[in-house]
Design an enzyme around this catalytic site. Structure first.
Site, PDB file in Angstrom:
ATOM      1  N   LYS A  76       9.665  45.191  17.238  1.00  0.00           N
ATOM      2  CA  LYS A  76      10.092  45.955  16.065  1.00  0.00           C
ATOM      3  C   LYS A  76       9.097  45.668  14.937  1.00  0.00           C
ATOM      4  O   LYS A  76       8.634  44.522  14.790  1.00  0.00           O
ATOM      5  CB  LYS A  76      11.505  45.507  15.660  1.00  0.00           C
ATOM      6  CG  LYS A  76      12.113  46.325  14.511  1.00  0.00           C
ATOM      7  CD  LYS A  76      13.556  45.895  14.218  1.00  0.00           C
ATOM      8  CE  LYS A  76      14.177  46.709  13.102  1.00  0.00           C
ATOM      9  NZ  LYS A  76      15.571  46.339  12.824  1.00  0.00           N
ATOM     10  N   SER A 151      19.093  49.998  12.626  1.00  0.00           N
ATOM     11  CA  SER A 151      17.731  50.261  12.228  1.00  0.00           C
ATOM     12  C   SER A 151      16.699  50.078  13.338  1.00  0.00           C
ATOM     13  O   SER A 151      15.595  50.604  13.234  1.00  0.00           O
ATOM     14  CB  SER A 151      17.357  49.335  11.071  1.00  0.00           C
ATOM     15  OG  SER A 151      17.326  47.987  11.496  1.00  0.00           O
ATOM     16  N   SER A 175      22.178  46.454  13.648  1.00  0.00           N
ATOM     17  CA  SER A 175      20.903  47.137  13.887  1.00  0.00           C
ATOM     18  C   SER A 175      20.295  46.929  15.264  1.00  0.00           C
ATOM     19  O   SER A 175      19.345  47.611  15.622  1.00  0.00           O
ATOM     20  CB  SER A 175      19.885  46.740  12.827  1.00  0.00           C
ATOM     21  OG  SER A 175      20.138  47.429  11.626  1.00  0.00           O
TER      22      SER A 175
END
Lengths: 484, 482
Positions: A76, A151, A175
């Site tokens: 990420k 997210s 997330s």
């Protein structure tokens, strides 16, 4: 090749059926091919990934390898990676090349893992749909009209579309788990403090936790074996001993007590999802678990408490983005205040600004007690709810998200509805508990995740239950059309 | 009207740790800009603070030295504000629960009495970097070497009533932190600086007047000047029927005036909240006791011991113990002299102190070591040299001409004690000054002493100061009176 799990690829590498270079080239090709339509990567590390892969092949030959040496994994874009752009999904950091590695990245590098690319995400991890990214929305591979969740939407998409065997995510209010649910993969949020936060760009420091996003629980365990543990650079990381997260995967779950919170199956939940979760729970019962209804009475308060604590911390954490030392800096500032105002106005997106404003407000003198302190008290109550519940049952099960993947743009105009979709996930963050989302089936061809919440540092138990469930079901094996 | 001044000080003490309070970067002063700032000090995205335990131990030391309470639990908070030399946009400080609570310090006033000044609290925090306004055209340079240097902010009660008291208090705190070796005490480099809160009220009034805060004063002299000039300003305003604005002011030593920096309205809302990146500091009784056992002798205790052990005056003892290095110098010197405390004190507080002052040197830089001074005092004591000659010897030692023994030897400064030699000198002087001898003999007994000085002077001159004055006196009287 890309239909294999991390564990299978590990075996293939181990037995020389395939080289890391071949594997990496294969995934890189897929990344480049599908990123155009999915927009799940911010950066694809073609060159450095191949270098790492070649090195991994040498390590494999010299016997200097770990189970994950040579396996490509996507990071990420919230994790600082030395020499690589680390944007956190924001214009603010579009020009930021991190000069150091996050602890999680360093550990993965040491294990010989190939960093294939940096995944798209909601800006500064603030969002539940991956639509707040400066780099544009990510598409859900199950239906490109819908969002992948957020997210960690890019990471979930990458794993679901098999562009990388696994990815990392971070979870502040859901997330990792919510996008895992919406994309039909496995996502583990470890206990707060289990995985170092050093080098993970902070959103809400007391809630943030990094973890694996994978096809299976077994894969998640393999990654946990690399990333979990105390870090002297993170004072909030736990000195608690680390498990072998794959050792107990096959243990029987006979007699395990599962609590079903009444509040997680109430009217807010889509009835189709409720049905799938019930089926999942029945599956667990078949495997020997016993279920009982439990109470988590303060569940409703978790959203308001979360949306005070998280913005409060974020308003302070994001103050360092001031246009002075790194990141976006406005053109020709008139003076200092102009430099601050314009750099931040231009560099941050709407949702980030909204949360900075909320956070600044709730910490202001005169409002602090009414908002921040009260939210902290609620947080304490929520923690007590879980302590009480987990004294009686081993794990808590329920849905991960209130619905399946929603349409792009559908919720952007209604932040409160978007916030409410975190209802089942934020509590685990507020309490600091580990939780996992695993695929539980499909509603209208869109994946549904089942969530298991465990006691502190009981990731092994969650992975054990999830693994046994996955041994008995096929939901996690489904691959979206066009990506087989 | 008669006004009474009320002063409270916030002293920022830079703790003498090797590395910063939340990072591993070095704290050495004077390095090239931004060479001692690591990723944590730069506030890069993703970095986290890790507390330096040494800073905690130093704060506990200070707390114990001032008889304060050390709470079992204290926490760090974030003080949020934007400034270019504050990399994170917040300063990690302590707000609600500081590491040191309510202690007190005794100060000595000019009239010899003592006064107790309350310490409200002392808390740990990180220093900011430095903005440099010169040499960058219309821009400002930022040096983050100092960012993250540990500070102990010591907040006093509003207990001081004059600039002199404030200075006495500041000096005492300075002395204590230096004794404890938790601060290098270097005020030029900013290791020890203060903010002064100053207000005035009509004498007899209980309520405080509106205060102003004088920021960042880094010398004892400036503290006194700044407070006095601020008092004058406030008196003028109030006597003209005006009102004091609560504001932050800056002292300009070049113009000897204070200037407004920002008013209360412009003051920041710092939005303090507990720093989620740091765990609370937990301090158990064992640790406190361990630190207590390591505490050195503090100024007051040392002063009393010097009085008791060496029979020194209150004044001498006070001067010697104000700085630990002076006290150490004194004790080393006394050992060399085999117990000659009074002479050691006189020489240190007299000749040595004057020479140090003249060349603006600290005692640690003295070219005359305690061993050198002690050896010289021994020579005085065993009559090898006179006190007067000793001044010459001291000066020679100061100028690097070697030890007292070698100087005395080389310059032939040994005192003449041989009766025969002195007798000869006395006889010569009596023979060469018949008028004075007659005068002497005619003078009544009680006034004779005055006249004898003349003969002594002549003899000393002839002997180039080397004749033993006591023996000269004895022989003179003997000869003149016969």
């Amino acid at each position: 090749m890309h239909q294999s799990t991390l564990a299978q690829l590990s075996t293939a590498l181990e037995s020389n059926q395939i080289s890391s270079e071949e594997l990496t080239r294969h995934y890189l090709e897929r990344c480049k091919q599908f990123n155009k339509s999915l927009n799940c990567f911010i950066t694809i590390n073609e060159e450095s990934a191949l270098t790492q892969a070649k090195l991994a092949d040498i390590q494999r030959k010299t016997g200097d390898a770990t189970p994950l040496t040579g396996i490509p994994i996507a990071q990420k874009d919230i994790f600082c990676t030395n020499g690589v752009k680390t944007s956190c999904g924001s214009k603010m950091l579009d020009n930021f090349i991190a000069p150091y590695d996050a602890t999680l990245v360093r550990k993965m590098n040491l294990a010989g893992i190939v960093n294939i690319g940096k995944t798209n995400m909601d800006e500064f991890a603030m969002g539940s749909s991956n639509e707040t990214s400066f780099y544009g929305a990510v598409k859900n591979p199950w239906n490109k009209e819908t969002v992948p969740g957020g997210s960690s939407g890019g990471s979930a998409c990458v794993v679901a579309a098999r562009l990388s065997p696994a990815a990392t995510g971070t979870d502040t209010g859901g997330s990792i788990r919510q996008p895992a649910s919406l994309c039909g993969i496995t996502g583990l949020k470890p206990t707060y403090g289990r995985v170092s936060r050093y080098g993970m760009i902070a959103f809400a420091s007391s809630l943030d936790q990094g973890g694996p996003m994978t096809q299976t629980a077994e894969d998640a365990g393999l990654i946990m074996n690399v990333i979990a543990g105390f870090d002297e650079r993170d004072s909030t990381s736990a000195e608690h001993p680390v498990d072998d997260y794959t050792a107990r995967l096959n243990d029987s779950i006979e007699g395990i007590k599962i609590g079903l919170p009444k509040q997680y199956f109430s009217e807010g939940l889509d009835s189709n999802i409720a049905e799938l979760i019930q089926e999942g729970i029945k599956e667990l019962e078949k495997l020997g678990a016993t279920c009982k209804e439990i109470e988590l009475p303060n569940t409703e308060l978790s959203i308001p408490a979360y949306y005070v604590v998280a913005p409060a911390e974020c308003s302070s954490n994001l103050s360092r983005f001031d246009g002075v030392r790194f990141g976006h800096s406005c053109e020709n500032p008139r003076d200092l205040s102009d430099l601050y105002c314009r750099s931040r106005s231009e560099g941050f997106g709407k949702e980030v600004k909204r949360r900075i404003m909320i956070g600044t407000y709730v910490l202001s003198s005169g409002y602090y007690d009414a908002y921040y302190l009260k939210a902290q008290r609620i947080r304490h109550l929520i923690r007590l709810d879980f302590q009480k519940a987990l004294a009686d049952v081993d794990v808590i099960a329920g849905p991960t998200a209130t619905g399946t993947a929603f349409k792009l743009n559908e919720m952007m105009g209604d932040p409160v509805s978007m916030y409410r979709s975190d209802l089942y996930t934020v509590s685990a963050n507020l309490a600091g508990l580990p939780a996992i989302s695993i695929p539980a089936g499909f509603v209208n061809n869109l994946p549904v995740g089942m969530q298991l919440i465990g006691n502190y540092f009981e990731e092994s138990r969650l992975l054990n239950i999830a693994h046994r469930f996955q041994q008995a079901t096929d939901h996690h094996k489904a691959i979206p059309e066009g990506f087989e | 009207m008669d006004w009474e001044t009320v002063i409270g000080l916030e002293i920022h003490t830079q703790l003498a740790t090797k590395s910063k309070i939340f990072s591993g970067a070095a704290t050495t002063y004077g390095a090239e800009p931004n060479t001692q700032a690591c990723e944590v000090d730069l506030g890069l995205p993703g970095v986290l603070p890790v507390l330096n335990e040494q800073a905690v131990l130093m704060a506990i030391k200070f707390g114990l030295a001032i008889g304060a309470e050390i709470p079992k639990r204290s926490i760090f908070s974030r003080k949020n504000y934007f400034y270019p030399d504050l990399p994170k946009g917040y300063q990690i400080s302590q707000f609600e629960l500081p590491i040191v609570n309510s202690g007190h310090i005794e100060i000595q006033l000019a009239d010899g009495t003592t006064k107790e000044v309350g310490i409200t609290r002392a808390h740990l925090e990180e220093d900011a970097g430095k903005s440099m306004h010169e040499g960058f055209g219309d821009q400002t340079g930022i040096d983050l070497n100092r960012a993250g240097t540990p500070l102990l902010e010591i907040v006093s009660e509003p207990d001081m009533r004059s600039a002199k008291e404030a200075v006495a208090y500041m000096k005492k705190v300075h002395s204590i932190v230096c004794y404890l070796e938790i601060c290098d005490g270097n005020m030029q480099e900013g290791s020890f600086r203060c903010d002064a809160n100053v207000s005035i009220r009509p004498k007899g009034e209980e309520a405080f007047g509106t205060r102003t805060e004088l920021k960042n004063i880094n010398s004892f002299r400036y503290v006194e000047q700044a407070i006095n000039i601020e008092i004058e300003r406030q008196v003028d305003i109030l006597e003209d029927g005006g009102k004091i604005e609560q504001e932050t002011r800056l002292y300009d030593p070049n113009r000897n005036e204070t200037r407004s920096m920002r008013s209360k309205e412009e003051a920041n809302d710092y939005r303090y909240f507990p720093d989620p990146d740091l765990l609370p500091i937990q301090i158990d009784v064992e640790l406190i006791e361990k630190v207590r056992n390591q505490l050195p002798e503090l100024p007051n205790a040392k002063k009393q011991r010097f009085i008791d052990e060496f029979n020194l005056s209150d004044y001498d003892s006070g001067v010697l113990t104000a700085q630990k290095e002076i006290a150490d110098y004194f004790e080393d010197c006394v050992v060399i002299t085999e117990g000659e405390a009074k002479l050691s004190a006189n020489w240190i507080n007299g000749e040595l102190s004057a020479s140090l002052n003249k060349e603006n040197k600290d005692i640690t830089e003295s070219p005359v070591t305690p061993k050198m001074l002690g050896s010289m005092i021994k020579l005085i004591n065993d009559d090898t040299i006179s006190g007067k000659i000793a001044k010459q010897v001291f000066e020679a030692m100061w100028n690097g001409e070697g030890s007292a023994d070698s100087i005395v030897e080389r310059k032939n400064l040994k005192q003449v004690t041989d009766r025969g030699v002195i007798e000869k000198l006395v006889d010569d002087v009596i023979a060469n000054n018949p008028i004075q001898v007659t005068q002497y003999k005619a003078t009544p007994e009680e006034k004779k002493e005055k006249l004898i000085g003349y003969f002594v002077g002549q003899i000393m001159k002839k002997s180039q100061g080397k004749a033993n004055p006591k023996k000269v006196n004895e022989l003179l009287i003997e000869k003149l009176d016969t």
